[in-house]
Write a protein that holds these residues in place. Structure first.
Motif, short mmCIF file in Angstrom:
data_model
loop_
_atom_site.label_atom_id
_atom_site.label_comp_id
_atom_site.label_asym_id
_atom_site.label_seq_id
_atom_site.Cartn_x
_atom_site.Cartn_y
_atom_site.Cartn_z
N ASP A 22 1.15 -0.84 -0.43
CA ASP A 22 -0.22 0.23 -0.01
C ASP A 22 1.33 1.40 0.06
OD1 ASP A 22 -2.63 -1.15 0.19
OD2 ASP A 22 -2.54 -1.13 2.46
N ILE A 24 1.15 5.65 -1.55
CA ILE A 24 0.50 6.58 -2.05
C ILE A 24 1.28 6.83 -3.50
CG2 ILE A 24 0.40 9.47 -2.20
CD1 ILE A 24 -1.80 8.19 -0.14
N THR A 25 0.35 7.60 -4.83
CA THR A 25 1.54 7.66 -6.16
C THR A 25 1.32 9.21 -6.89
OG1 THR A 25 1.64 6.53 -7.98
CG2 THR A 25 -0.72 6.25 -7.32
N THR A 26 1.43 9.41 -7.05
CA THR A 26 1.04 10.75 -7.90
C THR A 26 1.10 9.92 -10.28
OG1 THR A 26 2.37 11.87 -6.99
CG2 THR A 26 1.51 12.79 -9.25
N ARG A 39 -2.46 13.68 -7.08
CA ARG A 39 -1.36 13.82 -6.49
C ARG A 39 -2.63 12.75 -5.17
NH1 ARG A 39 3.16 17.57 -5.94
NH2 ARG A 39 4.27 15.45 -5.30
N ASN A 40 -1.42 12.54 -4.35
CA ASN A 40 -1.67 11.40 -3.01
C ASN A 40 -2.76 10.55 -3.57
OD1 ASN A 40 -1.42 11.85 -0.02
ND2 ASN A 40 -3.25 12.51 -0.02
N PRO A 42 -4.14 7.64 -3.35
CA PRO A 42 -3.82 5.50 -2.28
C PRO A 42 -3.58 4.65 -3.80
CG PRO A 42 -5.77 6.63 -2.07
CD PRO A 42 -5.10 7.50 -2.88
N TYR A 80 -4.60 16.93 -5.61
CA TYR A 80 -4.94 16.31 -4.97
C TYR A 80 -5.79 15.93 -4.43
CZ TYR A 80 -0.30 18.32 -2.86
OH TYR A 80 1.40 18.59 -3.58
#
Ligand SMILES: [Zn+2]
Length: 84
Positions: A22, A24-26, A39-40, A42, A80
């Motif tokens: 798990d 966080i990706t962009t 962004r941000n 999951p 975001y």
């Protein structure tokens, strides 16, 4: 074992078979002539090849976000992700 799904089973990357974590990706999206960077987000990210996969509930949220952006006349947007 009576058909109960194991929740903590490690998922495997469809590309390389690596373990998914798990994170966080962009994510960049290209829609017609617009570029949207979210962004941000999951996601599950492969520890081996770095490929990020959105979770299914996130995909729906992002579709809604992108729908809203249709009304903006901005060619490049960076937003975001926020869970509803
Ligand atoms: Zn992988």
């Amino acid at each position: 074992m009576t058909g109960k799904e194991e929740k903590n089973k490690v998922k495997q990357c469809p590309l390389c078979g690596g373990a998914m974590d798990d994170g966080i990706t962009t994510l960049p999206f290209l829609i017609v002539e617009k570029v949207v960077v979210i962004r941000n987000v999951p996601a599950e990210i492969c520890a081996d090849c770095g490929e990020a996969y959105m979770k299914s509930h996130v995909v729906g949220e992002i579709e809604r976000l992108l729908d809203r952006l249709e009304e903006l006349h901005s060619e490049v947007s960076i937003i975001y992700y926020k869970a509803a």
